[in-house]
Every structure is written in structure tokens, then in C-alpha cells.
Design an enzyme around this catalytic site. Structure first.
Site, PDB file in Angstrom:
ATOM      1  N   GLY A  15      37.304  52.258  43.200  1.00  0.00           N
ATOM      2  CA  GLY A  15      38.495  52.756  43.871  1.00  0.00           C
ATOM      3  C   GLY A  15      39.668  52.736  42.904  1.00  0.00           C
ATOM      4  O   GLY A  15      39.500  52.992  41.708  1.00  0.00           O
ATOM      5  N   VAL A  16      40.833  52.386  43.422  1.00  0.00           N
ATOM      6  CA  VAL A  16      42.052  52.403  42.611  1.00  0.00           C
ATOM      7  C   VAL A  16      41.921  51.464  41.409  1.00  0.00           C
ATOM      8  O   VAL A  16      42.275  51.821  40.289  1.00  0.00           O
ATOM      9  CB  VAL A  16      43.257  51.975  43.485  1.00  0.00           C
ATOM     10  CG1 VAL A  16      44.531  51.967  42.659  1.00  0.00           C
ATOM     11  CG2 VAL A  16      43.414  52.914  44.669  1.00  0.00           C
ATOM     12  N   ILE A 138      50.053  39.436  37.041  1.00  0.00           N
ATOM     13  CA  ILE A 138      50.768  38.257  36.563  1.00  0.00           C
ATOM     14  C   ILE A 138      49.784  37.161  36.176  1.00  0.00           C
ATOM     15  O   ILE A 138      49.011  36.710  37.011  1.00  0.00           O
ATOM     16  CB  ILE A 138      51.734  37.704  37.635  1.00  0.00           C
ATOM     17  CG1 ILE A 138      52.592  38.819  38.210  1.00  0.00           C
ATOM     18  CG2 ILE A 138      52.588  36.601  37.056  1.00  0.00           C
ATOM     19  CD1 ILE A 138      53.464  38.385  39.377  1.00  0.00           C
ATOM     20  N   GLY A 189      53.651  54.581  50.386  1.00  0.00           N
ATOM     21  CA  GLY A 189      52.363  54.078  49.896  1.00  0.00           C
ATOM     22  C   GLY A 189      52.360  52.585  49.608  1.00  0.00           C
ATOM     23  O   GLY A 189      51.404  52.059  49.055  1.00  0.00           O
ATOM     24  N   GLU A 192      49.540  49.973  53.904  1.00  0.00           N
ATOM     25  CA  GLU A 192      48.374  50.742  54.300  1.00  0.00           C
ATOM     26  C   GLU A 192      48.522  51.234  55.736  1.00  0.00           C
ATOM     27  O   GLU A 192      49.391  50.764  56.481  1.00  0.00           O
ATOM     28  CB  GLU A 192      47.117  49.866  54.170  1.00  0.00           C
ATOM     29  CG  GLU A 192      46.806  49.568  52.713  1.00  0.00           C
ATOM     30  CD  GLU A 192      45.582  48.680  52.556  1.00  0.00           C
ATOM     31  OE1 GLU A 192      44.590  48.925  53.254  1.00  0.00           O
ATOM     32  OE2 GLU A 192      45.639  47.737  51.747  1.00  0.00           O
ATOM     33  N   LYS A 207      45.734  34.062  49.191  1.00  0.00           N
ATOM     34  CA  LYS A 207      46.249  33.727  47.861  1.00  0.00           C
ATOM     35  C   LYS A 207      46.781  32.295  47.828  1.00  0.00           C
ATOM     36  O   LYS A 207      46.609  31.578  46.833  1.00  0.00           O
ATOM     37  CB  LYS A 207      47.337  34.724  47.474  1.00  0.00           C
ATOM     38  CG  LYS A 207      46.785  36.134  47.253  1.00  0.00           C
ATOM     39  CD  LYS A 207      47.886  37.188  47.255  1.00  0.00           C
ATOM     40  CE  LYS A 207      47.312  38.579  46.973  1.00  0.00           C
ATOM     41  NZ  LYS A 207      48.334  39.639  47.158  1.00  0.00           N
TER      42      LYS A 207
END
Lengths: 430, 430
Positions: A15-16, A138, A189, A192, A207
């Protein structure tokens, strides 16, 4: 001297992020080889649907059989950028079964089953790296795990979700309400079509679990993380924060308790002073603030998402695990020796900003103040603003446990003179 | 399973940093052992003078014979926090001669003889780590070397000297001149009795050389770094920067040329816009901004000096090299495969802020403007302020080479109507 047999890499997901990984691996093959000490070769790319146009991705490498690709015994490293729990987990375990190392960007999976995956990696003598799972490009997990390995981290405070930071920043800069800001984020964008994972804090909570585990050398899963999203944040909250010289941010906060014997991890909107370095993190940027005993206060800042930034983190990990393969070793694995219990939200100590709608008559403030006092919650400031017949009362407390604040609020709600507890927000970073 | 034979560490130097290293190694021995996978033991501490009171430092470990300590064949790791070129260099080479790994905080030595030391480490199959040499506790070299190993760094822009940042920040916030601000820095312990290494940019230049080498995978030494200190920065420069919406910072700037075929490294005061993340770095803090092709813009922020922060970086490296020892491997060594030439300052392209004292009469501006035009230096803005008989003229240029700007300034100095070129400062970070 460079070895000549190339390391073979299987890419799961295109994908991306995956397509950027494939593109960079292809265009910078010489640099990667020089940095690894061996050439590295993309041996296959698993996709859900074949036949889509994928510019820059070598078509002959595509396959829809991820299981067969992950299980090929000539594969040295498997990159997993599919996301979600299954089939990613099974594919990763399959890779370890063949002794392949794994680079993953899968925060949900790592936050849920990290311990099991690390154990499988260790059993296989393989690496499991996942820098891309937290805060995109990062460098954060490697600094926490390695650079601060000789220090004692006491606190991690981070903006780790770009979508919600974009929305809150919009609300702050334009005065817009939540729905309006979400609409703009979606149109641009940044959000989602189904924004639940972001706006309800699930993404940030995964996270936070990963960060807390690494920072405190203990096991923390997503289920241990207290979670509140930003859907209830109002324009009035943002305005009230401004009056206090604060901004509202969705923070992931991981803390070692004062006695060192336990940890907490939580995600919720909070007010932080404009003077705090995290306050100036705008738009969809991420930043993580780390407080360590010897190092002091550190901050890491950068793009937290997007194809290229995430691919950068994946490729950094790829170079590391490939180097380890060449050297016949593995990097630092799971470090959970501290075995600190993760305590529930009740025991968290912080400050609170409480907005009440109350009757505008004598004695109400005294009544409210005594409820705080009864529960041992000390008041820092009170601001009262009369309206027609009722009044807005804003109470900012000194530090108190979440349990004490909750009990206070329950009692306040029961007061006749309190029409509504309009909002409760924690105040952090002071 | 933990191995039981402890790793033996020799500590060379027991000043501000060394004594913190000794203290933390002693008080957190269990944590270090858990993170390394083997106990670690301080086997000796070399000091210049014995008999001084050193609270928290085990006295029986002290020796004044650094050479004998560094040469002991039972030592696994040598920590060098002495500083300077000799005897540090000989001691480090001696350690490698015995197969010991080395952790150093010595920026001057690494910036001068890094290649030779790395070669000695490689020949010995040992590690040479030096995170503490640049920006104190801020994890920077490891992220550049490892996290960004799959990316292409194009630019590093950093505030890497706390003393000069403190002085410039003071000048900015109080309007004080350089001497006054330096006095305050000295009184508060931010500047040494002889501040030359800091204020003349030598310290920052050494760090720039190290950063450029790692960022661009090429060899850069301190001699390749253009260097200008802050002693010529005036209150007028700071005020002029403010008028432009800028602050003055001493920056270390490492850049890959536009065609990718060369690099430049330089240290000089520069104006940067208030909107740049580096602009808000106050007091003695350090921060480094990294631009990479895929990762985008990253920033690393924290305390750049001091005993504890520097010790944190040393100990992080100690854990890493000890882990490598336990695993019978080494970490990533010198990566200079790119072999990019370091170009001189002449070829640097940037913008300039030029302050002139000129005659206050018709035609002078046209004369000045034509000198810029002759040298191909395009003017962005001009600000003229008349005084009694003369005028202050401030010219801000578009991007031009340093060579073109220098030639322009030489010609300006020769004009009758130009009484003085009061200051020239580069404008960065736009």
C-alpha cells in the site's frame, strides 16, 4: 570486504508504505548494500489484489500468496506492512519459523502480542524490529531502547497521532468545533473515512503500550492503557485552555510511579501550557518528550505518518537486521526484566480542569468547593462567569488521584445547584 | 540466561562527566547487567591527581597511571572522558591494541583523527562509540547512523554548543551586548574561564565534522569545516534580526550539494526565522534539525552538556558495546563509502543580511545595488534609515554563493559612499 550472496527480502503489503519501501529499495540498492555490507534483494511482494497499477513496483515480484512468500526458506528478512492482527501475526510467526528476521510497522499487533512475537524471534535467533510502528519516521524506539539503555526513563509524553493533532490544531487556530475540524481533516486526507481508530485514541493507545514497555523495561499491552479520544472535546474546552495559556493535545503519557514500583500508560486529551515544547507541535506532526534521570528532558519531533516517512523507518530497521544477519548476531530484543505492574487510571496523579454549569446564586461556590475538599482534592484556581440565571464555573485543581477526582465529580453531579458537569480535562506538562 | 564473568570497564578521567559515569555505574549495576546480559564492573579509574575528594567514587579504584590501566589485558571496555588529543589518542589506541572496545566523549579527537581510530577499532574487532561527543544526552549519532541508515540525509542544521546559545539567547531577550552576555554566562558557569573553544566556534566545528561524516557516509574532519564564532555579533545584529522576524543562532550546517556530488560543513552565526523549530531553543539547550529524503524534517532536542546528560550518553554506548562483546560482534563502524569531497565555503549557497553605513545622499542606493547586480547577487529587500548625514542601509539578498557575496562586499568597501560594512550575516532555515 562485501559478501556477494544477496540477502533476500520478502515484502508483505504494498500500500502507501509498502510501495515506498519497494521503490526506495530498488532505487538506492547500492547505498543499502554499502551500509549493510552485503547486497540486498527484494525477492517477492505479497499483495491482496493483483493487477492494480503500482508505479515503480517491479511487477514480476508480485504475488497474492503471502503465506507461501513468508514461508520461503530462502528469505532472510520479512517486512510486514499489512497491519491488523491476522493474518499478519501468523505470517510473522511463519517467518520466524524459517529463521527469518522481521521488520514490522504494525502497532496494533505489537501492542497486543509483542511478548509472544519477541519470544518467537528469540527462539528463532532472529530479530524483530518495529521503529515504524510508533511516530513514523521519528527515531524513537531505537533511542529509547539503545541510546538511553544506561539511563532511567521516568516519563514519556507524546503526541503520537497526526490525525487528532491536526483536528485539535485546527480547532485551536480557527475556533471550529470538533465535527467541522474532522470534516476538514477528512477532506485533506488526514483522517480516514472511518476515523474511529484515530479519534477514539486506539492508535495512540497501541503506541503508548509499545513506548511504555520499552521505556520501563516491562510488559505493557494495549489493554493496560487507559484511553479517551477527542470526540468530546468542544470549542469551549479549547477556548478555556487558551484563557489558561494552554492548548489541548491528545497525549500518550507513560509514567513510572513515584516509588518506582509500578507504571501507568494512558491516552487522553489534556491541556498543556504554551511554554511546553509539545504545545508548538502543529498540524499532523508528531513529537515525543522523554524525561530521563541523567539525560534530563529530551524531545523527538517529525512527521508521524505517511508513506515516505514510515518507509524511512522500515528501511532503517531493514539495514539493522540485515547487518545483524551478516554478522551472525541479533540486536537487543525484548527487555522486560523490570516486571513492573501496570496500574489502572485510578492511581494516576495529575491536575484537572473541571467546567460546571451551576445556579447563579449565593452559596453555590462554597458548596462546590466543599465537595472538592471532602475528597481531598485541593483547588488551585476558580473562575466564575455569570449568565442569565446560571453560571459557568471553572475549577482547576492541584495534583490529585484520578479516583479522588472521579468521586468528586460524582458528588458534584448529585448536587441540586450543579446543572451539568460540562467537561473534565487533565492538565499536563507543568 | 546471563553469563557470570563480569565485563571489566576502565574509566579514563574522573571530572564532571567521569564521576557521574562512576556514580551511575555503581548505583544502577543491576539494571545495567539486565540490559547487557552480563554484569559489568568498574575495574579502575584513571585520574590526573589522586587525593582529591570525589564523593561517590570508589577510592580503591583510582590510579594516576592511565597508560597502565588502558593497557590492562583483562579490560573489555575503556571509557575515555579525558578530552583533548593527547594522551587520549594514545590511550585509545592502546585499548584497541588489547582488543578492548572504546566509548569516548572526545569531539576534538574524533573530528581530527576519527578515521584512524575507526581503522584501529576495525583492525582490533572492537567498537568505537561516541554519542556523548555531539549534543550531550541527545540521541543523535545513533539515530543518524542507524535509524536513518535506509534514508538519504541531505541537510543537518544544529545548535550544538550550549554556551554560545546561552549568550545569544541572553542578547536576544535582554538587548545586552556580547561582552555583557558572556560575563553573565561565565558567572553562571555556562562559559569557561577561557571561553575560546566555545565562542570562536571550535567546539561546534568539531561536532559539525562528526555529524557531516555520519550523515553523508563520507570522511569530514574539523579542518574541512568553515568556522566563524559569535564574538563579532552585536546588539545591532540581534535587533536587525528581530525586525526581520528572526533570531541569531550559532549554527552547525552540514549540506549535501544540489547535485549530490559533494558536501559542505560550516559553523557561523546566522539569522533564522522565528517560525523555524530551532528558533525556540533557549538558554543552553541544544537541538539538531535533520532533513532526509524519505523521513522529511526531524528534530532532536535536549541538554547538550553537563555531567549527568553526557554520562547518560556514555552509558548508553557502554551498554551497546558490552552487548556486542557478549554477542561476539561489533556495531556499525565507520561508513565513509560515499567518498564525497568536502567543498570550501566559497561554494556554499545561502542568503545574506548585509548592514552598511553609507552617505545619506541621492544615488548611493543605486550605486550599492549595482555592485550587487554586477556580481550576480540578487537583492530581496532593502531597508534604509537616515541619520545625521549618513544612513544605515540593510540589504537582504536572495540565494548566492559565498564567493559572489565576498566579491560584492570587497567592492562595496571600496566605494567612497560606503563608510563601513557594519556586518554580514547569513540567513538560514527558510
Amino acid at each position: 570486504m562485501m559478501r556477494t550472496r544477496p540477502l533476500k527480502v520478502a515484502l508483505l503489503g504494498c500500500g502507501v508504505v509498502g510501495s515506498e519501501v519497494a521503490r526506495i529499495m530498488t532505487t538506492t540498492a547500492d547505498d543499502l548494500a554499502a551500509r549493510i555490507g552485503a547486497p540486498v534483494e527484494l525477492a517477492g511482494i505479497a499483495v491482496r489484489r493483483a493487477g492494480r497499477p503500482r508505479p515503480g513496483v517491479p511487477e514480476h515480484l508480485l504475488t497474492t500468496d503471502a503465506e507461501a512468500l513468508a514461508g520461503r526458506d530462502d528469505i532472510d528478512v520479512v517486512i510486514e506492512v499489512v497491519g491488523g492482527i491476522e493474518p499478519s501475526k501468523s505470517l510473522i510467526l511463519k517467518a520466524f519459523g524459517n529463521g527469518a528476521s522481521v521488520v514490522s510497522a504494525n502497532k496494533a499487533l505489537l501492542a497486543k502480542d509483542g511478548a509472544e512475537l519477541h519470544a518467537a524471534a528469540a527462539a528463532a535467533g532472529a530479530d524483530l524490529y518495529y521503529e515504524a510502528a510508533v511516530a513514523g519516521a521519528i527515531p524513537l524506539l531505537r533511542p529509547l531502547r539503545e541510546s538511553l539503555a544506561g539511563d532511567k526513563v521516568n516519563r514519556v509524553l507524546g503526541i503520537v497521532n497526526g490525525t487528532t493533532n491536526f483536528i485539535l490544531d485546527k480547532m485551536d487556530s480557527t475556533g471550529a468545533g470538533y465535527s467541522e475540524a474532522l470534516e476538514e481533516a477528512t477532506a485533506l486526507g488526514y483522517a480516514e473515512a472511518d476515523p474511529t481508530a484515530d479519534v477514539e485514541g486506539f492508535d495512540a493507545a497501541a503506541k503508548a503500550a509499545i513506548l511504555a514497555g520499552i521505556a520501563f523495561h516491562t510488559k505493557v499491552t494495549a489493554a493496560d492503557v487507559y484511553r479517551e479520544g477527542i470526540t468530546e472535546v468542544t470549542a469551549a474546552d479549547i477556548a478555556s485552555a487558551k484563557q489558561m495559556g494552554c492548548v489541548v493535545k491528545l497525549l500518550a503519557i507513560c509514567e513510572r510511579s513515584a516509588d518506582g514500583g509500578s507504571v501507568t500508560a494512558r491516552v487522553h486529551p489534556a491541556m498543556i501550557p504554551l511554554s511546553h515544547p509539545l504545545a508548538s507541535v502543529r498540524e499532523a506532526y508528531n513529537a515525543v518528550f522523554v524525561e530521563a534521570e541523567a539525560a534530563g528532558r529530551l524531545m523527538f519531533y517529525g512527521p508521524g505518518a505517511g508513506g515516505s516517512p514510515t518507509a524511512s523507518a522500515v528501511l532503517g530497521d531493514l539495514v539493522a537486521v540485515c547487518r545483524n544477519k551478516v554478522n551472525g548476531t541479533t540486536g537487543p530484543g525484548d527487555s522486560v526484566y523490570a516486571q513492573l505492574p501496570a496500574k489502572p487510571m485510578d492511581e494516576v496523579v495529575t491536575r484537572y480542569h473541571v467546567s460546571l454549569d451551576v445556579d447563579d446564586r449565593a452559596g453555590v461556590l462554597a458548596q462546590v468547593a466543599s465537595v472538592f475538599a471532602e475528597h481531598g482534592v485541593s483547588i488551585d484556581t476558580v473562575r466564575q462567569q455569570g449568565r442569565d440565571g446560571d453560571a459557568a464555573l471553572v475549577v482547576v485543581t492541584h495534583r490529585a488521584t484520578d479516583a479522588a477526582l472521579s468521586a468528586t465529580v460524582d458528588k458534584l453531579r448529585a448536587l441540586d445547584s450543579v446543572r451539568d458537569v460540562a467537561s473534565i480535562m487533565r492538565v499536563e506538562g507543568e
